[in-house]
Structure formats: structure tokens, C-alpha cells
Design an enzyme around this catalytic site. Structure first.
Site, short mmCIF file in Angstrom:
data_model
loop_
_atom_site.label_atom_id
_atom_site.label_comp_id
_atom_site.label_asym_id
_atom_site.label_seq_id
_atom_site.Cartn_x
_atom_site.Cartn_y
_atom_site.Cartn_z
N TYR A 3 4.36 5.41 -15.66
CA TYR A 3 2.98 4.93 -15.81
C TYR A 3 2.82 4.12 -17.08
O TYR A 3 2.15 3.09 -17.10
CB TYR A 3 1.99 6.11 -15.81
CG TYR A 3 1.74 6.69 -14.45
CD1 TYR A 3 0.76 6.17 -13.62
CD2 TYR A 3 2.49 7.76 -13.98
CE1 TYR A 3 0.53 6.70 -12.36
CE2 TYR A 3 2.28 8.29 -12.72
CZ TYR A 3 1.29 7.76 -11.91
OH TYR A 3 1.07 8.28 -10.66
N LYS B 72 6.15 5.74 -5.99
CA LYS B 72 6.90 5.40 -7.19
C LYS B 72 7.44 6.67 -7.83
O LYS B 72 6.79 7.71 -7.69
CB LYS B 72 6.05 4.61 -8.18
CG LYS B 72 4.63 5.22 -8.43
CD LYS B 72 4.32 5.57 -9.84
CE LYS B 72 4.87 6.88 -10.31
NZ LYS B 72 4.26 8.12 -9.93
#
Lengths: 369, 369
Positions: free
Chosen positions: B217, B132
Site C-alpha cells: 500500500y 494484490k
């Protein structure tokens, strides 16, 4: 951004820094001179919090009461040694002009009554300390400032945190570079409101919801902690209007303040959860406070995370309220302007109006200087 | 919002809940079957973090390396027992199609290379685990999803926190009503970037700045913690473009997510201060995590303030990375979809694009469902 006087007390050149001005003994009044306060409103704050503080003051004493409840006023007067002649109600309030015992009126009423009772006090020739939020609108704040100016009387707003040792030490540490360059400020202020009949939940009395009552701590702290004035704001309100507590006023409102230096202030105000938190994030560390603006029991850490707990030096008064009461008395005695005068309350109200407008229109609002 | 399977594992009906799916032994593959991974990119994450994790895996093993640095690849191959024939470079990468040792390709490259190396892997008949953020744009994410679908191969994104015990336990506690009704979610993620030459600070390689790398995040956690998808976002960027680190990409970006239930997600991403924090505020208490999404040493508290520290039950793997690697292997072995598939990465990218647009245009952006 700031300068220091010769005793190392930090003052803001701009912004709304909480100066620990009371620490400057050269400014202090003779300790034996006490000015007389009339407390207007015997609710939980005036009666429960302020009145018991006079015993901690050097330059302030309780001399009069203003209440709509004669029995309560008489009981309180007896307990605190206030003579019967110094008990007033809302009808004969203006007669305080004839009472030389009263130097300062402290307005502890629901917000919608602040403007009227401040202006009437000024017209009666008294100095005024008024609780925050200053009023229900910036227009009212302007009228209050004008009335006090016209009467030649001092006006101060009850921003007790400007006299609270943890908040003063946080400002000092941030200005001293202890956490490097400030990157952002965060604060959440809220508590769970249980009584759906409280005046704070009535729009006509409170002027608004959590933002006016508890969110203002986050807003004011964002200004005194950064030492800057926000130039724009974005706010989001989320209120469950089916909740009987929130039929008239907002529950939660998040607001993002943009400061000229690029610092972002991210704040949350609410009436449905308990939180009292301030974080100053610098590029070399942080200052964290929790509770940050409590009556008692505040705590503070500096470093990365909660590495090092900070115990601040004593504040300007024995308590934050004694510091506040005596600051006003000393301003009157020495003809100086309070560090949190009417302009300070007006600035917050203008920003709060911007916050409400942003939340209503769902867009960023540029704030006038 | 959620349901439980017969073993009590929590799954999201909507939203992006991190299901501790690996805990469901009925789904687990025979422990003696290990699928072969090729690691693409021997940078700090692939080499320093992922490769050492295979020793902790039940269903995954390292069988191949892809690198542009032959000497480095040979050294790593020797250390981890990878045969010379299984070392590839970026030119002969497509030849992995002829190597039956390789079941899964793990793309650990700079973000701008994710799409190409994922699509080439799928065309070579390999399943793909991709780091990611999934890609530099939602359009690339869509192409990656299409390519894997067309090839009949699995696609998973490296959201390690969905396998991290503290995050799984926070989700479980929040869903169980342990803090009452969720009022808001807050997260700050940032670290101080020191090397101005790092690829993460090059727009062409990273696709963006802190938001892509560390802010994601906070964004992903806002979704899996609330179990909801945001419907609108407002973002503010503040970057010192005179700082040599931030000539091309953003430093700080704050973003406010509106969720359908009324929950607000207030997040901050930055490359100029160290912070790793998550707070879930409910009307009966809170869950606080700090560090919240670290490699190691995460901590969590529940209650009011940091009253009670929580030690979560073990996660699905010996480590979050082993759990992640084995989840992908088990999905392949049992023909199930990863809990964090390509759609999960695409959702984050679409929101990130909304965040960038909001910051650029200084207005609220409605997100498409």
C-alpha cells in the site's frame, strides 16, 4: 540499557539519553550561587534567544559579551547591565583569562568558528558551552575535547532538547514500556530557508547544509529516544543546485539509522519545507510529537494515533535554555560531567560524516563504535 | 506529468496515478447492464469484504463461487442467491468456460495461487480481477499478463485505493499545486499480526511478509501520489526470527524510493505495529492522511500540521470496492483497459523484488525502467 537513581531519574548506561539530571535536587547547587557567562557572538541565537534567558536561571548570570560589532555590544551591554570592561572583541578575546567574572564561555558563533573559540577559551582557563553542531568535522571535535581536557575545563554542547520537558517525558514514557517494545523511530526536521545570503548556507561557515543545522535534531533525538548508538547508516541527498540558496550546501537529506536492537531510525532533514516531527512506534502504541523540538508550543500524544495528548511535568529549568545554562553552571560548581559533553557532539559529527559519505557514495556506511 | 480530459478527470501520462475514471459518465455503461462475477476463494477478504459489496454495484453482480469447502460454498450461495450449478471447486474450476453467467473471475486466493487461477481463468475465456499483490514474483506477473493478452481478456489488479475518495482527492490536491512543489512522500503501513498460523506468514503461500501484504500500500501510494516511477531503492529489514510469527517471512522493512524529480519516498512496512499513514510534503504545505488507506474512517488534512481537515467529494462508486468492481465491468463492457491493469501489478512486484534484494545485499538497487 538504563538504570534509575534513587530519585527515579532515568540515566542512560549507553546511548545518549537526555537525563533529567537537573531534577535531582541532591545534586543541585545552592540556589544563591551564580556563575558568570560570557556570550560569544551576538547573532540571532546568542542575542535573540540565549541572553534573555539568564533572568530565568538559578545558577547562571550574564557577565560578559564578545562581539565584532562594538556598537551592538555596547547597546546589548547597557540593556543587560554588563559593565563596559567586560565587552570583548575577537582580537582581545584571549584577555578573558584575566577576568575572574567569567566562569563559562558560551560559543554562539557560526559553526566553522566553534573549534577556535572553544579552544581559545579553554586555554584562557574558562569552561565552555558550545552550540551545536559542535564543529564542522569530527577532527575539530576531538581537538576541542583534548583542549578542554588539557586545561582541566568542562565542555558542554548546546543540545537544548535534553532539557526540554516534552522530550524528557517522551524518553521516560518510552523507557517505562508505555508503548511496548520500540519498533522504529522517525523524525523529520526542516524549515524553509528564505535568505540566500545567510551564513548557514555558506559551506565554509556552516560546514554543511540542513543536516548540520536542523537535521542534527532528528539525529540526536534518534539517539536519546532509543538510548542506542547507530551501527550503520544509509542516506540520500536531493538538492536543487540551481536554487540560489543551495549552491554550496544540501537542501534535503534522508537518512536511515540501524540500531543494535533492530530498531530503525528513519529521518529527514531539509531547508525547503516546514516540518518538526518525532514518532516512536512501539508494538503496543506510539508516541508522536509535533512540533517536537520547537522553542515553544511542543505537543505530544500517546496511544494509537493522536488519542491522548500528554502534558509533561516541568523540566529541570524554567525553560529549556535556563535548564541548559544552569546544568553547565552546576557541573562546574560540583565538578560533574555535563550530560551532553563534548563526546556527545563528537558522536553526532561522526555520524553526520557517515551520512554525508553514504549520500555521496550511494551506499550503506558502517559506523565505528 | 498529467493531463485532464474534458470532464476534469485527472490521468497520469506516466506513473501510476489513480484516475477517478469512473467519474467520467461518458464512459459509463448503461446502468441496467450487470456483468457476472465468480469469486474464487471464500476467505476473509473474498467472503467478508468483497461479496457483500455487490449490492452497492451498478454494473456488477455475484453469479458464481469457487471454493474448496463445499459446505461453506453452499451456505454462502444460499445467502447471496447463487444457484447451485454455479458453485465450483478447485478441481472443476476450468469448467467455468462453459458457464455464460460468468464474465469476470475475481481471484481472492493466497498470493501463491494468483498466477495459476488467473491463467486458468483466462484460458477458460474469462476476464480476471486479481487481488494484490499480483503474484509472488514478477515472472509470474509476466505470465499472467501474457495469458490474458493471448486469450484477449482483461486483467485488473485489486488496488482498491485507486477508487477510494480520500486517496483520489489527495492526488488531485497534490497535482493542483495546493501544497506547492512536492519535496517528499512518506508512508507507513503496518498492523500487528496475532495468528502465527495464518497463510500470510507462510512464505510458500504469501511469497513474502509484511511487504507483500501491507507494505505494498505504501509502495503503490508512493507511485500514484507522486505520479512518478522510482529509479532506485534502498531497503532495510529488521525481523526477530525468534518470534514464532516471523520464522518464514519478514516483519519490518523500511524502504527509500528515489524518484526522477528528486522526490524521496520514505516508507515502512510492518507486521508488528499498527500504523496507516501517508504524508505528502510540499514546499508550501502538506497533505497528511491517517488512516490513509483504511476500509473505512480515513481522514485527511491539508496545510501545516493538521490545520484543515478535508472531506473529499464522493468517489466513483458507493464504496471503494463497488467502484473497483464496476470499473472492471465497465472496462469489459466498453473494451477499455483498467486503470490498474496487470502492468501496474507487475511494476510493484519488480520494485518489491528490488526492495528484497536491497535489504538482503544491504545496498542501493537501481530499478529498471
Amino acid at each position: 540499557m538504563f538504570n534509575k537513581n534513587r530519585r527515579g531519574v532515568v540515566f542512560a548506561a549507553g546511548g545518549a539519553l537526555a537525563a533529567s539530571a537537573m531534577g535531582d535536587m541532591a545534586w543541585a547547587a545552592p540556589p544563591d550561587r551564580k556563575l558568570g557567562y560570557a556570550i560569544v557572538g551576538l547573532g540571532s541565537y546568542g542575542l535573540g534567544v540565549i541572553i534573555p534567558q539568564f533572568k530565568n536561571c538559578r545558577n547562571s548570570r550574564l557577565v560578559a559579551l564578545v562581539s565584532g560589532d562594538p556598537a551592538k555590544a555596547k547597546r546589548v551591554a547597557q540593556e543587560y547591565g554588563v559593565p563596559d570592561k567586560n565587552i570583548y572583541n575577537y582580537d582581545n578575546y584571549d584577555e578573558i583569562r584575566n577576568n575572574p567574572d567569567i566562569d563559562i564561555v558560551y560559543v554562539c558563533l557560526p559553526v566553522s568558528m566553534h573549534a577556535e573559540y572553544t579552544i581559545r577559551a579553554a586555554k584562557a582557563g574558562k569552561h565552555v558551552l558550545c552550540e551545536k553542531p559542535m564543529a564542522v568535522s569530527s577532527a575539530e571535535c576531538e581537538a576541542m575535547i583534548a583542549a578542554c581536557r588539557q586545561a582541566g575545563k568542562k565542555l558542554m554542547i548546546g543540545y537544548r532538547c535534553h532539557f526540554e520537558p516534552y522530550n524528557l517525558e517522551a524518553v521516560r514514557l518510552a523507557r517505562s514500556g508505555a508503548i511496548g517494545k520500540l519498533r522504529y523511530f522517525r523524525s523529520e526536521h526542516g524549515f524553509t530557508f528564505n535568505d540566500p545570503n545567510a551564513w548557514r548556507l555558506k559551506k565554509a561557515l556552516a560546514g554543511g547544509g540542513s543536516m548540520m543545522d536542523i537535521g542534527i535534531y532528528a539525529l540526536n533525538a534518534a539517539r536519546y529516544m532509543t538510548g542506542e548508538e547507530p551501527v550503520a547508516v544509509y542516506a540520500q541527498e536531493t538538492t536543487d543546485r540551481n536554487d540560489p540558496r543551495f549552491r554550496e550546501v544540501e537542501d534535503r537529506i534522508g537518512f536511515q539509522l540501524e540500531f543494535p536492537s533492530g530498531v530503525i531510525g528513519s529521518c529527514m532533514s531539509m531547508y525547503s519545507a516546514n516540518q518538526n516531527h518525532i514518532l516512536l512506534m512501539g508494538d503496543k502504541g506510539r508516541i508522536e510529537m509535533e512540533p517536537a523540538t520547537g522553542y515553544y508550543g511542543n505537543r505530544m500524544w500517546i496511544g494509537n494515533g493522536r488519542e491522548k495528548e500528554v502534558t509533561p511535568p516541568p523540566g529541570p529549568g524554567a525553560t529549556q535554555w535556563a535548564g541548559q545554562l544552569d546544568h553547565m553552571a552546576q557541573c562546574v560548581l560540583q565538578n560533574r560531567e555535563p550530560i551532553v559533553g563534548g563526546e556527545e557532539g563528537l558522536r553526532d559529527l561522526r555520524i553526520i560524516e557517515g551520512i554525508y559519505r553514504s549520500a555521496r557514495e550511494q551506499k550503506r556506511v558502517v559506523l565505528k563504535a
